[in-house]
Design a protein around this motif. Structure first.
Motif, PDB file in Angstrom:
ATOM      1  N   GLN A  35       3.158  15.485   2.494  1.00 64.02           N
ATOM      2  CA  GLN A  35       3.608  14.317   1.745  1.00 64.02           C
ATOM      3  C   GLN A  35       4.361  13.356   2.663  1.00 64.02           C
ATOM      4  OE1 GLN A  35       6.364  15.078  -1.412  1.00 64.02           O
ATOM      5  NE2 GLN A  35       5.903  13.169  -2.475  1.00 64.02           N
ATOM      6  N   SER A  36       5.207  13.902   3.513  1.00 63.95           N
ATOM      7  CA  SER A  36       5.954  13.068   4.446  1.00 63.95           C
ATOM      8  C   SER A  36       5.013  12.363   5.420  1.00 63.95           C
ATOM      9  CB  SER A  36       6.948  13.932   5.220  1.00 63.95           C
ATOM     10  OG  SER A  36       7.591  13.175   6.205  1.00 63.95           O
ATOM     11  N   LYS A  37       3.999  13.095   5.901  1.00 57.36           N
ATOM     12  CA  LYS A  37       3.031  12.505   6.812  1.00 57.36           C
ATOM     13  C   LYS A  37       2.251  11.383   6.123  1.00 57.36           C
ATOM     14  CE  LYS A  37      -0.705  13.966   9.909  1.00 57.36           C
ATOM     15  NZ  LYS A  37      -1.534  15.096  10.332  1.00 57.36           N
ATOM     16  N   MET A  38       1.893  11.649   4.875  1.00 57.74           N
ATOM     17  CA  MET A  38       1.157  10.647   4.105  1.00 57.74           C
ATOM     18  C   MET A  38       1.982   9.369   3.938  1.00 57.74           C
ATOM     19  SD  MET A  38      -1.624  10.106   2.492  1.00 57.74           S
ATOM     20  CE  MET A  38      -1.692   8.344   2.484  1.00 57.74           C
ATOM     21  N   ARG A  39       3.265   9.530   3.594  1.00 57.39           N
ATOM     22  CA  ARG A  39       4.132   8.366   3.397  1.00 57.39           C
ATOM     23  C   ARG A  39       4.333   7.595   4.697  1.00 57.39           C
ATOM     24  NH1 ARG A  39       8.928  10.395  -0.740  1.00 57.39           N
ATOM     25  NH2 ARG A  39       7.580  10.703  -2.536  1.00 57.39           N
ATOM     26  N   SER A  40       4.395   8.342   5.796  1.00 56.65           N
ATOM     27  CA  SER A  40       4.558   7.690   7.092  1.00 56.65           C
ATOM     28  C   SER A  40       3.358   6.799   7.397  1.00 56.65           C
ATOM     29  CB  SER A  40       4.731   8.749   8.178  1.00 56.65           C
ATOM     30  OG  SER A  40       4.815   8.151   9.440  1.00 56.65           O
ATOM     31  N   TYR A  41       2.137   7.280   7.124  1.00 58.70           N
ATOM     32  CA  TYR A  41       0.948   6.482   7.371  1.00 58.70           C
ATOM     33  C   TYR A  41       0.872   5.283   6.436  1.00 58.70           C
ATOM     34  CZ  TYR A  41      -1.138   9.368  10.953  1.00 58.70           C
ATOM     35  OH  TYR A  41      -1.396   9.996  12.143  1.00 58.70           O
ATOM     36  N   GLN A  42       1.260   5.495   5.171  1.00 62.19           N
ATOM     37  CA  GLN A  42       1.262   4.368   4.233  1.00 62.19           C
ATOM     38  C   GLN A  42       2.260   3.299   4.670  1.00 62.19           C
ATOM     39  OE1 GLN A  42       2.093   6.559   0.645  1.00 62.19           O
ATOM     40  NE2 GLN A  42      -0.073   6.701   0.070  1.00 62.19           N
ATOM     41  N   ALA A  43       3.414   3.741   5.177  1.00 57.80           N
ATOM     42  CA  ALA A  43       4.412   2.784   5.668  1.00 57.80           C
ATOM     43  C   ALA A  43       3.861   1.995   6.853  1.00 57.80           C
ATOM     44  CB  ALA A  43       5.698   3.516   6.065  1.00 57.80           C
ATOM     45  N   LYS A  44       3.063   2.683   7.704  1.00 57.33           N
ATOM     46  CA  LYS A  44       2.480   1.984   8.851  1.00 57.33           C
ATOM     47  C   LYS A  44       1.486   0.914   8.390  1.00 57.33           C
ATOM     48  CE  LYS A  44       2.889   5.373  12.563  1.00 57.33           C
ATOM     49  NZ  LYS A  44       2.124   6.146  13.551  1.00 57.33           N
ATOM     50  N   VAL A  45       0.769   1.178   7.328  1.00 59.46           N
ATOM     51  CA  VAL A  45      -0.147   0.165   6.791  1.00 59.46           C
ATOM     52  C   VAL A  45       0.658  -1.049   6.326  1.00 59.46           C
ATOM     53  CG1 VAL A  45      -1.795  -0.381   4.953  1.00 59.46           C
ATOM     54  CG2 VAL A  45      -1.937   1.823   6.138  1.00 59.46           C
ATOM     55  N   ARG A  46       1.739  -0.794   5.606  1.00 58.41           N
ATOM     56  CA  ARG A  46       2.576  -1.908   5.116  1.00 58.41           C
ATOM     57  C   ARG A  46       3.142  -2.706   6.289  1.00 58.41           C
ATOM     58  NH1 ARG A  46       4.332   2.307   1.693  1.00 58.41           N
ATOM     59  NH2 ARG A  46       6.431   2.418   2.589  1.00 58.41           N
ATOM     60  N   GLN A  47       3.583  -1.981   7.320  1.00 59.00           N
ATOM     61  CA  GLN A  47       4.128  -2.669   8.492  1.00 59.00           C
ATOM     62  C   GLN A  47       3.043  -3.478   9.205  1.00 59.00           C
ATOM     63  OE1 GLN A  47       5.855   0.578  10.699  1.00 59.00           O
ATOM     64  NE2 GLN A  47       7.151   1.135   8.952  1.00 59.00           N
ATOM     65  N   GLY A  48       1.837  -2.910   9.298  1.00 60.36           N
ATOM     66  CA  GLY A  48       0.724  -3.621   9.932  1.00 60.36           C
ATOM     67  C   GLY A  48       0.348  -4.876   9.159  1.00 60.36           C
ATOM     68  N   ALA A  49       0.368  -4.781   7.816  1.00 57.31           N
ATOM     69  CA  ALA A  49       0.055  -5.950   6.985  1.00 57.31           C
ATOM     70  C   ALA A  49       1.098  -7.040   7.181  1.00 57.31           C
ATOM     71  CB  ALA A  49      -0.017  -5.532   5.515  1.00 57.31           C
ATOM     72  N   LEU A  50       2.360  -6.644   7.277  1.00 57.70           N
ATOM     73  CA  LEU A  50       3.431  -7.625   7.482  1.00 57.70           C
ATOM     74  C   LEU A  50       3.331  -8.262   8.863  1.00 57.70           C
ATOM     75  CD1 LEU A  50       6.267  -5.571   5.786  1.00 57.70           C
ATOM     76  CD2 LEU A  50       5.434  -7.799   5.005  1.00 57.70           C
TER      77      LEU A  50
ATOM     78  N   HIS B 228       0.837  -1.207   0.000  1.00 55.24           N
ATOM     79  CA  HIS B 228       0.000   0.000   0.000  1.00 55.24           C
ATOM     80  C   HIS B 228       0.875   1.263   0.000  1.00 55.24           C
ATOM     81  CE1 HIS B 228      -3.546   2.446   0.843  1.00 55.24           C
ATOM     82  NE2 HIS B 228      -2.807   3.106   1.721  1.00 55.24           N
ATOM     83  N   GLY B 229       0.695   2.063  -1.022  1.00 55.54           N
ATOM     84  CA  GLY B 229       1.393   3.344  -1.089  1.00 55.54           C
ATOM     85  C   GLY B 229       2.872   3.249  -1.401  1.00 55.54           C
ATOM     86  N   LEU B 230       3.363   2.061  -1.773  1.00 55.39           N
ATOM     87  CA  LEU B 230       4.790   1.942  -2.109  1.00 55.39           C
ATOM     88  C   LEU B 230       5.060   2.738  -3.376  1.00 55.39           C
ATOM     89  CD1 LEU B 230       7.426   0.532  -1.231  1.00 55.39           C
ATOM     90  CD2 LEU B 230       6.894  -1.273  -2.858  1.00 55.39           C
ATOM     91  N   PRO B 231       5.972   3.691  -3.324  1.00 52.99           N
ATOM     92  CA  PRO B 231       6.211   4.558  -4.484  1.00 52.99           C
ATOM     93  C   PRO B 231       6.546   3.759  -5.738  1.00 52.99           C
ATOM     94  CG  PRO B 231       7.380   5.385  -2.556  1.00 52.99           C
ATOM     95  CD  PRO B 231       6.836   4.047  -2.181  1.00 52.99           C
ATOM     96  N   GLY B 232       5.903   4.128  -6.830  1.00 54.11           N
ATOM     97  CA  GLY B 232       6.199   3.521  -8.117  1.00 54.11           C
ATOM     98  C   GLY B 232       5.611   2.147  -8.318  1.00 54.11           C
ATOM     99  N   LEU B 233       4.667   1.707  -7.444  1.00 53.28           N
ATOM    100  CA  LEU B 233       4.117   0.362  -7.572  1.00 53.28           C
ATOM    101  C   LEU B 233       2.620   0.388  -7.324  1.00 53.28           C
ATOM    102  CD1 LEU B 233       4.934  -2.651  -7.985  1.00 53.28           C
ATOM    103  CD2 LEU B 233       4.940  -2.845  -5.508  1.00 53.28           C
ATOM    104  N   SER B 234       1.876  -0.207  -8.218  1.00 56.76           N
ATOM    105  CA  SER B 234       0.433  -0.335  -8.039  1.00 56.76           C
ATOM    106  C   SER B 234       0.053  -1.729  -8.515  1.00 56.76           C
ATOM    107  CB  SER B 234      -0.306   0.725  -8.855  1.00 56.76           C
ATOM    108  OG  SER B 234      -1.702   0.543  -8.732  1.00 56.76           O
TER     109      SER B 234
END
Length: 1136
Positions: free
Chosen positions: A410-425, A272-278
């Motif tokens: 933008q930084s705040k947005m990326r931080s939240y997206q990273a938290k989603v990825r971490q939560g999924a993992l 989720h939200g990984l730059p350059g990947l959908s």
């Protein structure tokens, strides 16, 4: 008034406790405000509402430290009083009191007691039902704070919250118009699912309701009216809910569609939200059909048993520490440094176990093993580890994953997206732990990369995150998940093969798995070079160690290990101690996998300078003169009487490095990092020294020909370790001593390939005597791990020829082992039982020597003591029992006529035999029953025992015949058939009826030798038939006149079947099992000839045709055998 009615439902007039110790200043304001609030009475006037508003504002704005001077019960009482003053239909006041509940419970880390919780839950539910929708977010936040860690106390309200028309079900539905309300409702459900150890959990129907709600939330696309950050928080809460269900609720995902749907949303959320990947994911992932393979863990060889208790950097048990209650997922805009319950640093509890994922140290249940969840608990454990907690410090959750330059939204947005990825993992890791490995490996290709086809893009996998995610936390989370997948994958990966070129129209499964292994090596080594974060670097190296431990390098093309080896060597000099420790772990995995491998042998002989140069060295240098011991008094290498083995002219740099790490003082202040300086140690940090000792043990086990060159130095290392105060160092010193001893014993085995001139002389030196003395002393250690390792090492050294014939040493060792058999620790008792089995093996070996002095000098009282201890141990757990019965069999075999004649031995012999018989018949582990059958066979070898006439004879034979016909495990059947063929005289088999029963049981067992529903047992069918045939022929060679009629009767009924299997036995012999059956054709047919000659010599009764029938059967069998083999005609047969 409504408020008065609700308040009346709670017993009033609760007395506050007397003031605690002089409270900090922060508590004074709370007490004053609390007193003012308690003085108020329900009043609907405007002035009263204003005063309540002001009081609530002051309570919210008060400067609280975490629980500073405020008792939890005072907080609960205040909240109840606040709710009494506010009718649930007054929107503004309800909103304010909800904020107060949410703020105080989170800020002061309070979990409400059951009595007050009941009132507050009723109030908040009533408020949601009566207030305007704009208050729902605040009320739901309050509800989430109340149910946090209180799910088991909310059973009464679950129908109102999670029923078909429950509040949370309606508010969390995708049709909910307000996205913030939906997010808050999902958060409440997630907190309800959070488990507390020792408390009852949600009932299964409610678990399923919540799971489906979370799954639906994750599957739903972002609605147009929801902003990105709210959507991220919604996903995070749903992921946390599923993780709680899997961890605490022990929810089992048994349905393929259910598991596939979860894995699909997890894979989508991982990116989720990984730059350059959908990526677009199907709704359900389906498993790939796998070839049939044994999903059970492989049997470990007996000698590696010591590794089962091998501690890691911190062997302390993970205590279930109650997680700190922070925001409970709500104040996610600001990450709190110490109280944050969400994604903590990757290195949190991950560092608590450097060997995480290895078979020896399974990760603890629940989320505590995650580096990004529950790190507070792990931090508390580490405070008392050999390294101070500061050296294992985690990055606090207030530290950003991104540079300050990115700033802003933008930084705040990326931080939240990273938290989603971490939560999924994190959720994926919990999923892995809740399903069987064989189910997980059906989804291997969805998460593990494969070598891409030429010109094709790389598949999206966990390695995509490891190589491309901008957040080091997320990269480390992905690596930990990959490690969990690789853990225990040895059997699955064992099918891999790429040693030959496959030119086929399709790709075999074995080639596909080999390709995946190669790609994992390539990607992880790329990540190793590219990584800048020390914490993530540690995870990469640990993941590589897991991969190396499970990969079948003997079936793969060369060079994979060479690449790993060469790239990891520079990291042995890394400034971060964690990286250095994990690098040693990886090298330990390399030298222990499929050892000995020719490729690793060559790597070990590389020059020590190769790849190790680093100007910022933090590990002692290997100087040529005094490379490992400063101020050494006396020669070292010169003392070694063993020449360097062929092909190893170059000294082994890894052994030299590990010895230097263990015994040399560190050379510079940065060597040990914070931990070493905090501990004031002059040596390398304890984890480094422990890991170096483990690598030395691996080398002694797998590459003893190289380790033996340094035998004297290793002896010094062992003596030094066992003399240190640190029990972990003592433990690993004892384990190294065991491995060295095992290596020496292996050289002197009959089937050893080591040339006599390359073997180590086993005459006792002063150092060896010192080691043995230290071992006997350490057997009294209060540390149970040290005691267990010591017991096992004694069990190795008692096998040494120069020690096993020393009556005093054997007696001292026996007393030490018997003492350990009484220990409270199962691990200590299991190791002691194994050593007792070894010690009794030496008694049997000593019996076979021409000199009877050992038997004569060995104490009869000690024998009695050993028998009593073994009987008690045979009632213990299976781990102890299996070796206890082995020892009983040996001891009964060892008993001399002088012992058996003594009255005090009669009772103990009877008890011992009853213990063996009951163990044969019990539904214990198959290893236990196998050993019990083996032990009875040993008993039958003692001619001094009254076998055949004693009452226990029939019981022993009945137990063995029951097993040989009906046991599910064929190896146990084989061993029982072997035991039945051991008695050497007809009178040992007892009465005619007893003999007939044994004969008929063996014939029945032969008939049923293919009757099994377990595919894995089929490979033992031939061995079973071979052993039964041998037993039948043995019985024929001892038969008396009275036995012949029953034999004839059986041959008339089943003669063709018996003959066909005996012919197979004559042609093929023993297959696949070391049962002691003769292997040469001459020996096999000689057995049948001997039986024929014996039958022909038996005096037949007048008119009895049994003898003629049996002789005819044997003659026909031999004739068919020789004719079918086109061999020389039958010789030596007399037709009588």
């Amino acid at each position: 008034m409504a408020a008065v009615q609700v308040a009346g439902s709670l017993p009033g007039g609760q007395q506050r406790q007397a003031p605690r110790e002089p409270p900090p200043e922060q508590g004074n304001g709370f007490r004053c405000l609390s007193a003012r609030l308690r003085a108020l009475r329900p009043d609907d006037s405007s002035s009263a509402r204003t005063e309540i508003h002001l009081l609530f504002d002051q309570l919210i704005s008060e400067n609280y430290s975490e629980g500073g001077g405020v008792a939890p019960e005072d907080v609960s009482t205040l909240l109840v009083q606040a709710c009494r003053l506010v009718p649930p239909n007054q929107n503004h006041l309800v909103s304010k009191v909800s904020q107060l509940i949410h703020h105080l419970l989170n800020r002061l880390q309070v979990i409400v007691d059951e009595q007050n919780l009941d009132f507050l839950l009723a109030y908040t539910i009533s408020a949601i039902q009566q207030c305007s929708s704009w208050t729902h977010v605040e009320v739901l936040q309050a509800l989430a704070a109340l149910v946090y860690c209180n799910g088991s106390k909310c059973q009464k309200y679950l129908p109102d919250l999670l029923g078909k028309s429950g509040l949370l079900m309606k508010l969390s539905d995708s049709s909910q118009s307000d996205p913030e309300v939906r997010r808050a409702a999902v958060h409440c459900m997630a907190n309800l699912c959070l488990s507390v150890p020792g408390q009852p959990y949600l009932e299964e129907p409610y678990q399923n309701i919540c799971f489906q709600a979370f799954l639906t939330t994750l599957q739903s696309p972002k609605s147009s009216d929801m902003d990105d950050i709210t959507f991220c928080m919604l996903l995070q809460n749903a992921l946390k809910g599923i993780q709680s269900l899997l961890n605490g609720g022990k929810m089992k995902l048994t349905q393929t569609d259910e598991l596939g749907a979860l894995l699909a949303v997890l894979k989508k959320s991982m990116f989720h939200g990984l730059p350059g990947l959908s990526i677009e994911m199907p709704t359900v992932l389906y498993p790939t059909p796998l070839p049939q393979y044994d999903g059970r863990p492989p049997d470990k060889p007996q000698q590696s048993e010591s590794s089962a208790s091998r501690p890691t950097v911190n062997r302390k048990k993970k205590s279930k520490v109650k997680p700190k209650k922070t925001q409970q997922g709500e104040d996610e805009e600001e990450e709190e440094p110490s109280g944050e319950r969400e994604a903590a640093s990757v290195t949190g509890s991950g560092r608590a176990n450097l060997r995480e994922g290895s078979p020896q140290c399974p990760p603890s249940a629940g989320v505590q093993s995650l580096p990004f969840n529950g790190s507070g608990a792990a931090g508390k454990e580490r405070a008392s580890s050999p390294l101070s907690s500061s050296s294992w410090k985690r990055v606090s959750s207030s530290e950003s994953d991104y540079s300050d330059a990115e700033g802003g939204m933008q930084s705040k947005m990326r931080s939240y997206q990273a938290k989603v990825r971490q939560g999924a993992l994190a959720c994926f890791l919990s999923t892995i732990k809740s399903i069987e490995k064989k189910v997980l490996y059906g989804y291997w290709s969805a998460f593990v990369p494969d070598t891409p086809e030429l010109g094709s893009p790389q598949s999206v996998s966990l390695m995509t995150l490891t190589l491309k995610d901008p957040s080091p936390k997320t990269r480390a989370c992905a690596l930990q998940v990959l490690s969990a997948i690789l853990e225990g994958s040895k059997q699955f990966l064992s099918v891999a093969e790429d040693t030959s070129d496959h030119r086929r129209a399709f790709t075999p499964f074995s080639v596909m798995i080999a390709s995946s292994i190669r790609e994992l090596h390539r990607c992880l080594l790329l990540a190793l070079v590219a990584e800048s974060s020390s914490q993530t670097l540690t995870q990469i190296i640990k993941c590589l160690a897991n991969l190396v431990s499970n990969s079948p390098y003997n079936r793969l093309k060369l060079s994979l290990l060479t690449k790993v080896w060469n790239q990891i060597k520079p990291y042995l000099r890394h400034k971060d101690v964690n990286v250095r420790v994990s690098s040693l772990t990886l090298l330990g995995a390399v030298v222990s996998t499929h050892a000995p491998l020719p490729e690793v042998q060559l790597l070990l002989q590389q020059p020590c300078s190769s790849g190790l140069s680093n100007s910022n060295s933090a590990t002692p240098h290997l100087s040529p003169a005094d490379w490992w011991k400063k101020g050494s008094s006396g020669p070292f290498l010169e003392e070694t009487s063993v020449s360097s083995p062929k092909g190893s002219s170059e000294p082994c740099w890894l052994i030299r490095l590990c010895i230097s790490i263990v015994v040399l003082p560190k050379e510079d202040s940065c060597s040990g990092g914070d931990a070493a300086s905090a501990a004031g140690s002059t040596y390398e940090p304890s984890p480094m020294r422990l890991e170096a000792l483990q690598v030395l043990a691996h080398l002694a086990r797998g590459y003893f020909s190289m380790a033996q060159v340094y035998l004297m130095e290793l002896g010094e290392v062992i003596c030094k370790c066992m003399g240190e105060a640190d029990p972990s160092i003592q433990l690993h010193g004892a384990k190294l001593l065991e491995e060295v001893g095992t290596g020496l014993i292996q050289q002197y085995k009959r089937d050893s390939s080591v040339a006599p001139d390359q073997r180590v002389p086993v005459t006792l030196s002063d150092r060896q005597i010192l080691c043995i003395t230290l071992l006997l002393g350490l057997n009294d250690s209060k540390n149970r791990l040290v005691k267990a390792a010591t017991s096992r090492a004694l069990g190795v050294y008692v096998l040494f020829p120069c020690l096993r014939q020393d009556v005093i040493f054997v007696a001292d060792t026996a007393n030490a082992i018997l003492m350990s058999l009484q220990d409270k620790s199962l691990n200590v008792r299991a190791k002691a039982a194994w050593s007792l089995g070894n010690l009794t093996d030496t008694l049997i070996v000593n019996m076979e020597t021409p000199d009877p002095s050992f038997q004569e000098e060995f104490s009869g009282l000690l024998l009695l003591k050993m028998l009593r201890s073994a009987i008690e141990a045979s009632k213990d757990k299976d781990k102890v029992k299996s070796n206890a019965v082995r020892a009983l069999g040996n001891l009964l075999h060892f008993l001399q006529p002088s012992h058996i004649q003594k009255p005090r031995f009669a009772e103990i012999i009877e008890e011992s035999l009853q213990a063996l018989i009951s163990t044969v018949l019990t539904e214990a582990a198959m290893k236990v029953r196998w050993n019990a059958c083996y032990a009875l066979g040993n008993v039958f070898k003692n001619p001094a025992l009254p076998l055949g006439t004693a009452p226990w004879t029939s019981q022993a034979y009945n137990a063995l015949t029951s097993v040989v016909t009906s046991c599910k495990n064929f190896k146990v059947r084989i061993r029982s058939a072997t035991a039945l063929s051991i008695p050497g005289k007809r009178e040992h088999y007892g009465s005619v009826d007893q003999y007939a029963q044994i004969w008929n049981a063996l014939v029945t067992a032969l008939q049923k030798s293919e009757d099994t529903t377990d595919f894995l047992e089929f490979k033992y069918c031939a061995s079973l038939r071979t052993q039964i045939c041998q037993a039948l022929i043995h019985l024929l060679s001892l038969a008396s006149t009275s036995d012949l009629p029953s034999i004839k009767e059986t041959l008339e009924l089943n003669g063709d079947m018996i003959q066909s299997y005996i012919l197979q036995f004559l042609k093929s012999g023993a297959e696949g099992d070391d049962t002691g059956a003769p292997h040469s054709p001459q020996e096999r047919d000689q057995m049948v000839k001997t039986a024929l000659e014996h039958i022909s010599s038996v005096q037949a009764l007048t008119g009895d045709t049994a003898k003629r029938a049996i002789m005819g059967f044997l003659e026909d069998t031999l004739t068919i055998y020789f004719d079918s083999g086109s061999q020389v005609a039958l010789i030596g047969l007399t037709h009588r």
